[in-house]
Design a protein around this motif. Structure first.
Motif, short mmCIF file in Angstrom:
data_model
loop_
_atom_site.label_atom_id
_atom_site.label_comp_id
_atom_site.label_asym_id
_atom_site.label_seq_id
_atom_site.Cartn_x
_atom_site.Cartn_y
_atom_site.Cartn_z
N LEU A 1 18.53 21.82 50.15
CA LEU A 1 18.00 20.47 50.25
C LEU A 1 16.78 20.55 51.16
O LEU A 1 16.87 21.09 52.26
CB LEU A 1 19.02 19.49 50.84
CG LEU A 1 20.29 19.21 50.04
CD1 LEU A 1 21.20 18.28 50.82
CD2 LEU A 1 19.95 18.59 48.68
N THR B 1 30.61 24.42 47.83
CA THR B 1 29.16 24.36 48.03
C THR B 1 28.58 23.13 47.35
O THR B 1 27.77 22.40 47.95
CB THR B 1 28.49 25.63 47.46
OG1 THR B 1 29.12 26.79 47.99
CG2 THR B 1 27.02 25.66 47.80
N ILE B 2 28.99 22.88 46.13
CA ILE B 2 28.47 21.73 45.38
C ILE B 2 28.87 20.43 46.05
O ILE B 2 28.06 19.50 46.19
CB ILE B 2 28.97 21.78 43.92
CG1 ILE B 2 28.41 23.03 43.23
CG2 ILE B 2 28.58 20.51 43.18
CD1 ILE B 2 28.98 23.27 41.85
N ARG B 3 30.12 20.34 46.51
CA ARG B 3 30.58 19.12 47.17
C ARG B 3 29.84 18.91 48.50
O ARG B 3 29.49 17.78 48.85
CB ARG B 3 32.08 19.18 47.40
CG ARG B 3 32.90 18.92 46.13
CD ARG B 3 34.34 18.63 46.46
NE ARG B 3 35.02 19.82 46.97
CZ ARG B 3 35.70 20.67 46.22
NH1 ARG B 3 35.78 20.48 44.91
NH2 ARG B 3 36.31 21.72 46.76
N VAL C 1 26.81 19.91 49.31
CA VAL C 1 25.44 19.47 49.03
C VAL C 1 25.43 17.99 48.62
O VAL C 1 24.56 17.22 49.06
CB VAL C 1 24.81 20.34 47.92
CG1 VAL C 1 23.52 19.72 47.43
CG2 VAL C 1 24.56 21.73 48.44
N THR C 2 26.38 17.59 47.80
CA THR C 2 26.44 16.20 47.35
C THR C 2 26.61 15.25 48.53
O THR C 2 25.91 14.24 48.64
CB THR C 2 27.59 16.01 46.36
OG1 THR C 2 27.38 16.85 45.22
CG2 THR C 2 27.68 14.56 45.90
N GLN C 3 27.51 15.58 49.44
CA GLN C 3 27.74 14.72 50.60
C GLN C 3 26.55 14.72 51.55
O GLN C 3 26.19 13.68 52.11
CB GLN C 3 29.01 15.15 51.32
CG GLN C 3 30.28 14.92 50.52
CD GLN C 3 31.55 15.22 51.31
OE1 GLN C 3 31.54 15.21 52.54
NE2 GLN C 3 32.63 15.49 50.61
N ARG D 1 23.42 15.24 50.74
CA ARG D 1 22.35 14.49 50.09
C ARG D 1 22.55 12.99 50.29
O ARG D 1 21.60 12.25 50.57
CB ARG D 1 22.29 14.83 48.61
CG ARG D 1 21.09 14.22 47.89
CD ARG D 1 21.20 14.34 46.39
NE ARG D 1 21.35 15.70 45.93
CZ ARG D 1 22.44 16.20 45.37
NH1 ARG D 1 23.51 15.42 45.23
NH2 ARG D 1 22.50 17.44 44.98
N GLU D 2 23.78 12.53 50.16
CA GLU D 2 24.07 11.11 50.35
C GLU D 2 23.79 10.68 51.78
O GLU D 2 23.25 9.59 52.02
CB GLU D 2 25.52 10.83 49.98
CG GLU D 2 25.83 10.98 48.49
CD GLU D 2 27.31 10.87 48.19
OE1 GLU D 2 28.11 10.81 49.17
OE2 GLU D 2 27.68 10.85 47.00
N GLU E 1 14.92 19.70 45.83
CA GLU E 1 15.98 20.70 45.89
C GLU E 1 15.50 22.03 45.31
O GLU E 1 16.30 22.94 45.12
CB GLU E 1 17.22 20.19 45.14
CG GLU E 1 17.81 18.93 45.75
CD GLU E 1 19.04 18.43 45.02
OE1 GLU E 1 19.76 19.26 44.43
OE2 GLU E 1 19.29 17.21 45.04
#
Length: 216
Positions: free
Chosen positions: A32, A81-83, A85-87, A89-90, A99
């Protein structure tokens, strides 16, 4: 380890890491890229993410004008890792501007290019830095018309038609002056957008009403 860093990095990546990945599989790495926050503020906003995902190594890389976050975990923890990044980013919201790797202004140039629009810049305190960031992007010549550095009030008046009453009433570092600068460069360049900046860079020159760091 001695040696020229660039050569050493290549040797490690192409030889050592290649062999390790054959055995373990390449880890999932996401990024990010953020703008507008200092590193401590970025870390504070994602502290809960760091604590919630101990299997994910989150790295910080500050290089002007951005702070890049990297998220890496072993292959078996790719979902974490995906989770993470999602959190993150929010939590960082609009401070995340990309990204993908590449020049800082790549997304801006791409959006203008896709829309068939152009931009020109008028800078005071940044001294041409914004123009430099835009023209650092390959293909920027399709969207970037021209830029001027107008440090003095005289230059603002002569080059961009900023009105003397506006300067006298509000000062060079003001919304009113920057609006006239943006309008002036847009007209001068015949561009769709005019982007202007004026501010107090410091270390001196600030006042109570207009402190160092104020930018329009």
């Amino acid at each position: 380890v001695p040696g020229v860093p660039a050569e050493f990095d290549t040797m490690v990546e192409e030889a050592v890491m290649a062999e390790i990945r054959k055995e373990q599989g390449a880890p999932k790495k996401l990024r990010l890229r953020t703008f507008g926050l200092i590193e401590a503020q970025v870390e504070s906003r994602i502290r809960h993410v760091i604590d919630a995902f101990p299997t994910v190594r989150i790295g910080f890389r500050a290089h002007f004008p951005e702070i890049e976050l990297s998220f890496v975990a072993p292959v078996e923890h790719e979902a974490d890792t995906i989770r993470a990044v999602t959190q993150a980013r929010e939590s960082l919201g609009a401070h995340v501007f990309s990204e993908q790797p590449g020049p800082f202004a790549a997304d801006i140039v791409a959006l203008l290019d896709q829309a068939g629009l152009t931009v020109a810049t008028a800078e005071s305190c940044t001294g041409g830095r914004v123009a430099d960031l835009l023209t650092d992007v390959p293909g920027s010549s399709r969207v970037y018309r021209e830029g001027v550095v107008v440090y003095s009030n005289e230059a603002k008046r002569d080059r961009l038609d900023v009105q003397l009453p506006t300067l006298e009433a509000h000062g060079a570092v003001s919304e009113e002056v920057v609006v006239e600068m943006a309008r002036g460069i847009r007209v001068r360049a015949g561009s769709d957008y005019g982007l202007a900046l004026s501010g107090i860079a410091g270390p001196g020159g600030g006042t109570k009403d207009k402190p160092v760091g104020l930018v329009y």
